[in-house]
Design an enzyme around this catalytic site. Structure first.
Site, mmCIF file in Angstrom:
data_model
loop_
_atom_site.group_PDB
_atom_site.id
_atom_site.type_symbol
_atom_site.label_atom_id
_atom_site.label_comp_id
_atom_site.label_asym_id
_atom_site.label_seq_id
_atom_site.Cartn_x
_atom_site.Cartn_y
_atom_site.Cartn_z
ATOM 1 N N GLY A 176 27.373 34.831 55.039
ATOM 2 C CA GLY A 176 28.400 33.816 54.815
ATOM 3 C C GLY A 176 28.503 32.886 56.002
ATOM 4 O O GLY A 176 27.606 32.808 56.852
ATOM 5 N N ALA A 193 30.315 32.911 58.786
ATOM 6 C CA ALA A 193 30.270 33.493 60.127
ATOM 7 C C ALA A 193 28.870 33.987 60.468
ATOM 8 O O ALA A 193 28.357 33.733 61.573
ATOM 9 C CB ALA A 193 31.279 34.632 60.242
ATOM 10 N N GLN A 218 37.559 27.514 47.767
ATOM 11 C CA GLN A 218 37.795 26.225 47.125
ATOM 12 C C GLN A 218 38.566 25.252 48.011
ATOM 13 O O GLN A 218 38.258 24.073 48.089
ATOM 14 C CB GLN A 218 38.581 26.424 45.819
ATOM 15 C CG GLN A 218 37.788 27.082 44.710
ATOM 16 C CD GLN A 218 38.612 27.188 43.430
ATOM 17 O OE1 GLN A 218 39.765 26.791 43.372
ATOM 18 N NE2 GLN A 218 38.009 27.734 42.395
ATOM 19 N N ARG A 255 51.504 31.749 51.431
ATOM 20 C CA ARG A 255 50.981 32.494 50.284
ATOM 21 C C ARG A 255 51.713 33.799 50.019
ATOM 22 O O ARG A 255 51.913 34.170 48.863
ATOM 23 C CB ARG A 255 49.491 32.773 50.508
ATOM 24 C CG ARG A 255 48.645 31.533 50.354
ATOM 25 C CD ARG A 255 47.199 31.809 50.693
ATOM 26 N NE ARG A 255 46.391 30.628 50.405
ATOM 27 C CZ ARG A 255 45.099 30.533 50.687
ATOM 28 N NH1 ARG A 255 44.480 31.535 51.263
ATOM 29 N NH2 ARG A 255 44.427 29.433 50.386
ATOM 30 N N HIS A 309 42.893 38.533 47.790
ATOM 31 C CA HIS A 309 42.153 37.347 48.202
ATOM 32 C C HIS A 309 41.539 37.453 49.589
ATOM 33 O O HIS A 309 40.368 37.129 49.772
ATOM 34 C CB HIS A 309 43.091 36.137 48.153
ATOM 35 C CG HIS A 309 42.439 34.827 48.449
ATOM 36 N ND1 HIS A 309 41.347 34.360 47.742
ATOM 37 C CD2 HIS A 309 42.712 33.868 49.373
ATOM 38 C CE1 HIS A 309 40.988 33.177 48.211
ATOM 39 N NE2 HIS A 309 41.795 32.861 49.208
#
Length: 551
Positions: free
Chosen positions: A28, A30, A62, A299, A361
């Site tokens: 990914g 990192a 996103q 969140r 998430h």
């Protein structure tokens, strides 16, 4: 003198070996950022990834990258204000020095990414200034995006292309199993399995965990199927400490599909940033009177509010609420990924409210590291979601994760190069392969159901005890000789660690919500909890715990 080789050792002994200066686990933001920088510094790098090189969690991000760019920011905004918003979202558990250090590194990191070919959305066709949006917890419009709502995909595309162009070797479809360690405990490599269970080994004086999160602990998640907490489990078995694992951020809005399991399509927070609002099945506002920022509250606040509202069964609906985005003009162009996911269900966001529900998430905790990725075990580094740098605290500020991967990914490569140059790392030739007879492995379906019911957003002592009982009853002992078993063993170990930390933290803070302890308690709990493995292989709290009362 060595003893006879057992049947288990014969099956798990590596059939091949490779060598590198740095082995990166994960592909990914990192991991690839670190690999590219390490190669620039002259290191021999090998990337190991569980799926295809572009299939990690980064591509699913996103929202965007939160960053205050020189000459391209809202009046009055600053890197300092971005840091303050991060500290506020982290609910008292961020490391302030780490926050200010990583946030300050953001503008240069984004500039480097753009120089590598990343294309972010401009304010208008033909303009060089980037468009910015605002997400939950941010006090200004500072989130840049690409492809409307496909920022992660653009970041991953850029880094994969760059890595391919530089011919960085990537070992696809291999899962990391255990660290190779010297007799004195230094990490000097890693054992792996391919998709058929064929074992191999990579010897290297430095191992970087950039393996992502643990969303598959739960039935519904925005994470891909490969997000099974393998890096945390490997780190624990290698002697490292982890912290803040009880803080799992639930994204308030994934697209609700009746009966769906696993990765569900994300409805980016930027949709609310553009004016969408949450309401229940009766049409009543979910966020009215809950928080001064309303639908743009952090969140954890929004996820908890949705969960409370669903529990009230408004209009007979207890498993989702609705996001009304009908007032956003040009929705399909601004949010093409979300629009396509809705269209697949026969929904038109320009006309129909979008059914949404919270889902696992982002893991705010992880392997305890410095801001340049060094863990407490020599030779073992971590970056990205698997790491706990102190940036996120009890709740990650929206769109800080890609930023962290870019900043810390580069820094960890520089740290490895420095540690190699000064002779601080172990000798891979002294590495001893771990021969574990068996490890506890729980049934994944039972684990996910229990974690979703009792260890998600609303937790209490009774429910957490139930999870512990479910894990105890469903566990079997198994060798780590297939990728599925490695994943399930990781989920089991991480679930045990999370439940232990959540049960001990008798307060509500950030994205850890205890229904039996609804208040925040700064007198006792304004600190993280360290976890290590006991000699018997069980996760235990490693830090001294203050007395919470007397009998």
């Amino acid at each position: 003198m060595t003893g006879p080789v057992t049947a288990l050792q014969a099956k798990t002994n590596p059939v091949w070996e490779a060598a590198a200066d740095l082995v990166v686990i994960g592909s990914g933001v990192a991991g690839l950022t670190a690999a590219l920088r390490a190669q620039e510094l002259g290191l021999h790098v090998l990337v190991v990834t569980k799926a295809a090189v572009s299939d990690g969690n980064t591509r699913w991000a996103q929202g965007g990258v939160a960053v205050v760019l020189e000459g391209e920011h809202e009046r009055g905004d600053s890197v300092g204000r971005h840091a303050e918003d991060t500290l506020t979202a982290g609910a008292g558990l961020c490391d302030e020095d780490a926050v200010r250090s990583i946030i300050a590194g953001g503008p240069a990191a984004v500039a480097r990414l753009r120089a590598q070919g990343a294309r972010f959305d401009p304010v208008a066709e033909g303009r060089t200034e980037l468009a910015r949006t605002r997400e939950g917890g941010h006090s200004a419009f500072r989130v840049i995006h690409a492809g409307g709502d496909a920022t992660g995909a653009e970041v991953e595309r850029t880094l994969v292309a760059k890595a391919g162009g530089h011919r960085i070797p990537v070992l696809e479809h291999h899962i990391a199993v255990d660290a190779i360690r010297t007799p004195s405990g230094e990490v000097v490599g890693v054992t792996v399995l391919d998709h058929n269970g064929v074992p191999g080994a990579v010897r290297a004086p430095a191992v970087l965990l950039a393996s992502g999160g643990l969303g598959q602990l739960y039935q519904a998640t925005s994470n891909p199927e490969i997000a099974t907490g393998d890096g945390l489990a490997l780190a624990l078995r290698a002697g490292a400490q982890i912290a803040d694992v009880e803080f799992v951020q639930f994204h308030p809005t994934v697209l609700f599909t009746p009966g769906a399991r696993g990765r569900l399509p994300l409805v980016t927070e930027a949709v609310r940033g553009e004016g969408a609002t949450l309401h229940d099945a009766t049409g009543a506002s979910v966020m009215s009177g809950v928080h001064p920022l309303g639908d743009l509250a952090p969140r954890d606040v929004v996820s908890a509010a949705i969960t409370r509202r669903m529990a009230q069964l408004p209009g007979g609906v207890d498993d989702h609420v609705f996001l009304d985005a009908t007032g956003i003009s040009g929705f399909a162009k601004r949010f093409p990924t979300v629009h396509a996911a809705c269209a697949a269900l026969g929904l038109d966001p320009a006309k129909d409210p979008i059914p949404v529900t919270p889902a696992a998430h982002f893991a705010c905790g992880g392997v305890v590291t410095t801001v340049d990725g060094r863990s407490g075990v020599r030779g073992l580094y971590a970056a990205g979601e698997v790491a706990r740098t102190g940036l996120h605290g009890a709740n990650r500020l929206a769109s800080n994760s890609l930023l962290e991967g870019l900043v810390v990914g580069r820094r960890v490569a520089e740290a490895v190069a420095a540690d190699l140059a000064t002779g601080q790392l172990g000798d891979p030739r002294r590495g001893v392969l771990a021969h574990r007879a068996t490890v506890p492995v729980a049934d994944r379906d039972a684990l996910q159901r229990a974690m979703s019911r009792y260890a998600a957003i609303g937790r209490d002592a009774e429910g957490l005890a139930v999870v512990g009982s479910v894990l105890d009853l469903s566990v079997v002992e198994s060798p780590l000789w297939t990728p599925r078993i490695v994943e399930d063993a990781a989920l089991t170990l991480v679930a045990e660690a999370l439940v232990a930390a959540a049960a001990r933290r008798t307060e509500s803070r950030g994205c850890h919500v205890r229904t039996d302890f609804p208040e925040r308690d700064d007198n006792v709990w304004q600190r993280g909890q360290l976890i290590r493995l006991s000699p018997s292989g069980q996760p235990v709290l490693a830090d001294p715990i203050a007395l919470e009362g007397v009998a």
